[in-house]
Design an enzyme around this catalytic site. Structure first.
Site, PDB file in Angstrom:
ATOM      1  N   PRO A  60      33.590 -75.052  16.714  1.00 35.01           N
ATOM      2  CA  PRO A  60      33.432 -76.478  16.379  1.00 35.01           C
ATOM      3  C   PRO A  60      32.242 -77.109  17.094  1.00 35.01           C
ATOM      4  O   PRO A  60      32.019 -76.875  18.284  1.00 35.01           O
ATOM      5  CB  PRO A  60      34.750 -77.089  16.851  1.00 35.01           C
ATOM      6  N   CYS A  61      31.510 -77.928  16.338  1.00 37.12           N
ATOM      7  CA  CYS A  61      30.261 -78.487  16.870  1.00 37.12           C
ATOM      8  C   CYS A  61      30.382 -79.950  17.252  1.00 37.12           C
ATOM      9  O   CYS A  61      29.437 -80.534  17.787  1.00 37.12           O
ATOM     10  CB  CYS A  61      29.151 -78.335  15.828  1.00 37.12           C
TER      11      CYS A  61
END
Length: 351
Positions: A60-61
């Site tokens: 996840p960014c």
């Protein structure tokens, strides 16, 4: 990324996502096993996988993205370390971790980058960090992403950037990609976004008509004669990009450009609802093509979930270019500089 790696010639044997709809989407399109839940709950299971060529994925960014809070302490940010734990358990020949450009470039994340390099070295990998733009790899989208890549061999790492760049190609424009679908609402382009477009009372202007904020919400206009900005996971409402259908289908003068010119020369913003009917939001089917998904790719979930899955994805053709370069290096194929790249290099040197 699974689509791109598969198209490059990899056979995926195990996958993971925490989003239930994304997992169902995966099952509808891929044959391999997927574990739905936190990767931390499957790390021991991964130890059973043997002779794996590559571990690839995109932790996840949101914690690193300039569109978010850029908080390295966001719980989702910790999943880059879960990725490295998966690498440690599986011991593949190489790995590819994708994330946002900010993680690769911003000074505030320098300590995380240093720790990633150190962790990979401890596990026996030589690594490099590349920032690639989708528009250089056949994707009609200006979307920059980082790829943290590790190989057992230092020589392999030295070759990987050139190996990937050998798959650079001209990208089609947005219009060239979505125009064959026909106008929004027809059977081939039926999944429309009904969020209304209204004029901003206090427009935020930029040099380009396709930047800034002339309309309410964060859905900026897309130039059908160029590339889209990053297709975001927050689409589905007023953050969905805007298209001028008359410009797209009839080649008419762009209303977006005309209104931008009006404002830039001191014109007064128009009334909130004074927006021509040929301005409308991007559709799901168009967003899929801009992300270079196969036209027959099936998505599970409600439209809001589909928008999120599309926006969260790595453009398939960008993933394919990375994967093909990785496969070339793994297979020991000679890595040559393509003729067009050599010509570009010579031009740059002469300038």
């Amino acid at each position: 990324m699974d689509v791109g790696f598969s198209d490059a010639g990899f056979q995926t044997i195990w996958a993971n996502d925490i989003d239930k709809d994304a997992c169902e989407t995966y099952k509808l399109n891929h044959d391999s096993q997927i574990f739905c839940g936190s990767i931390d709950g499957a790390l021991e299971e991964l130890s059973e996988l043997k002779d794996v060529g590559c571990v690839f994925g995109g932790p996840p960014c949101q914690g690193f993205s300039v569109a978010g809070k850029m908080d390295a302490h966001d719980p989702r940010s910790k999943l880059v370390w879960s990725f490295m734990q998966a690498v440690e358990k599986i011991q593949p020949q190489c790995f590819v971790m994708e994330n946002v450009k900010a993680l690769a470039k911003l000074a505030k994340f320098e300590a995380i980058r240093a720790e990633l390099f150190k962790t990979a070295a401890t596990l026996g990998y030589h690594t490099t960090l590349l920032v690639l733009n989708s528009k250089d790899f056949g994707v009609p989208q200006n979307r920059e992403r980082m790829f943290f890549i590790g190989f057992r061999s230092e020589n392999d790492v030295k070759q990987i950037e050139q190996a990937i760049n050998n798959y650079q190609c001209l990208s089609p424009t947005v219009g060239e990609v979505i125009r064959p679908l026909g106008r929004a609402g027809n059977p081939k382009n039926a999944r429309v976004c009904n969020a209304r477009i209204t004029n901003a009372a206090k427009p935020i202007l930029r040099k380009s008509p396709y930047a800034g904020m002339m309309f309410n919400g964060q859905g900026r206009p897309i130039n059908p004669d160029g590339f889209a900005s990053t297709i975001a996971a927050s689409m589905g409402g007023n953050r969905t990009p805007i298209i001028d259908e008359e410009h797209l289908y009839n080649g008419s003068k762009s209303y977006v450009e005309s209104y931008h010119s009006h404002l830039m020369t001191g014109g007064i913003p128009k009334e909130m609802y004074d927006v021509p009917g040929h301005l409308r939001r991007l559709t799901i089917d168009e967003a899929l093509l801009i992300q270079t998904f196969p036209s027959d790719y099936i998505f599970a979930g409600k439209n809001s979930s589909i928008w999120r899955q599309i926006g969260n994805a790595v453009p398939c053709k960008l993933a394919q270019a990375v994967a093909t370069g990785v496969l070339d290096v793994l297979n020991g194929r000679p890595i040559y500089i393509q003729k067009n790249q050599l010509e570009m290099s010579l031009v740059n040197e002469s300038n």
